[in-house]
Design an enzyme around this catalytic site. Structure first.
Site, PDB file in Angstrom:
ATOM      1  CD  GLN A 192      55.167  64.663  20.432  1.00  0.00           C
ATOM      2  OE1 GLN A 192      56.198  64.371  21.030  1.00  0.00           O
ATOM      3  NE2 GLN A 192      54.464  65.744  20.715  1.00  0.00           N
ATOM      4  CE  LYS A 249      58.731  65.922  23.422  1.00  0.00           C
ATOM      5  NZ  LYS A 249      57.332  65.472  23.384  1.00  0.00           N
ATOM      6  CG  ASP A 288      54.919  62.377  27.970  1.00  0.00           C
ATOM      7  OD1 ASP A 288      55.747  63.295  28.162  1.00  0.00           O
ATOM      8  OD2 ASP A 288      54.603  61.963  26.841  1.00  0.00           O
TER       9      ASP A 288
END
Ligand code: NDP
Length: 292
Positions: A104, A58, A127
């Site tokens: 994460q 990422k 997200d």
């Protein structure tokens, strides 16, 4: 021995590259207009090897398109309060702007993931897991669409695969993939308007349902679980699963057999995974724009 493939591959890797190229120009323009670089904070707790790889990918993808990434690491024994304090700091971040925050998953067991995801500012929740953003998706007015379902929708749309009126069967009902995928495809409008069936581990006679799918999307976390006899000939098959095995990476779909029945299929790797990363970048730019 290489297995013959009759289905056409849905190439997520090359589409992700196209999306990154598009983004690069948009980001240059954003910086020119606003004098600020879109910035993503990536938080990694502990040292789970898979999570390390995901975060590294990422961060690398951010660099490629001109998004500034800030990496924050906490030790595996960090407390929930430690992580909440970091998230609060990133929510405020005034001196050094942070437009998007990514924590994460999975988190170590002493930390309640839901508490953390709810603590991220909904305006920085790239997200799309905050209840406010989930609610907006449910109501058909999304702010941030969770990256994996968003990437799959792009894959369908940009490959000219019609979803309107078609029967999509989503196998898996996780908050991060299956559930938002179903919500996205049942909305009104382009790339949606589908008739959606959601299956899960308590579904009776799963194969009877998967065989009805014009588009079958599988996110169950079971290596090579979906076999050819569970797929309608000519169906489009999207495999979200990713598993490291001795024979390399495999998905939730038994690619060698299913690719001989399906009309189009995503490979693993090179299917859904790269698009998940690309859509995180799209959401980060959207967050930066929304905060101007
Ligand atoms: P979860 O484990 O959170 O959810 C799995 C879902 O599948 C659950 O709803 C579960 O049902 C259902 N399920 C499990 N076994 C069966 C079965 N035998 N029959 C029917 N349904 C079943 O997984 P995720 O959604 O997070 O991830 C799924 C897979 O996708 C994993 O392999 C993960 O690594 C991968 N992944 C890949 C991404 C990418 O970018 N390529 C991104 C995110 C995930 P129930 O709810 O009843 O337990």
């Amino acid at each position: 021995m290489k297995v013959p493939v009759t289905a056409q591959l849905l190439d997520g890797k090359s589409l992700a590259r196209t999306i990154r190229l598009e983004l690069r120009d948009e980001i240059v323009e954003f910086i020119e207009n606003n004098g600020e670089v879109p910035t993503l904070a990536a938080v990694l707790v502990g040292n789970d090897p898979a999570s390390e790889v995901y975060v590294r990918n990422k961060v690398k993808a951010c660099d490629e398109v001109g998004i500034h990434s800030r990496m924050f690491r906490l030790p595996a024994d960090a407390s929930q309060d430690d992580l909440l304090a970091l998230v609060a700091k990133l929510n405020r971040a005034k001196d050094e702007p942070t437009h998007g925050i990514l924590v994460q998953l999975p988190l170590p067991k002493q930390i309640d993931s839901t508490r953390i995801l709810h603590a991220i500012s909904p305006l920085k929740d790239v997200d799309g897991f905050h209840p406010e953003n989930v609610g907006r998706l449910v109501q058909g007015a999304p702010r941030f669409i969770p990256c994996t379902p968003y990437g799959i929708q792009q894959l369908l749309v940009r490959n000219g695969i019609e979803t309107a009126g078609r029967h999509v069967v989503v196998v898996g009902r996780s908050e991060t993939v299956g559930k938002p995928m179903a919500l996205l495809l049942m909305q009104r409008g382009a790339g949606a308007d589908a008739t959606v069936t959601v299956c899960h581990s308590k579904t009776h006679d799963l194969a009877r349902l998967t065989r009805q799918a014009d588009i079958l999307i599988v996110a169950i976390g079971q290596p090579q679980f979906i076999k050819a006899e569970m797929v309608k000939p000519g169906a489009v098959v999207v495999d979200v699963g990713i598993h490291r095995t001795d024979a390399g990476l495999v998905g939730d779909v038994d690619f060698p057999t299913v690719s001989q029945v399906a009309s189009r299929i995503t490979p693993v790797p090179g299917g859904v995974g790269p698009l998940t990363v690309a859509m995180l970048l799209v959401n980060t730019l959207a967050a930066a724009r929304a905060q101007q």
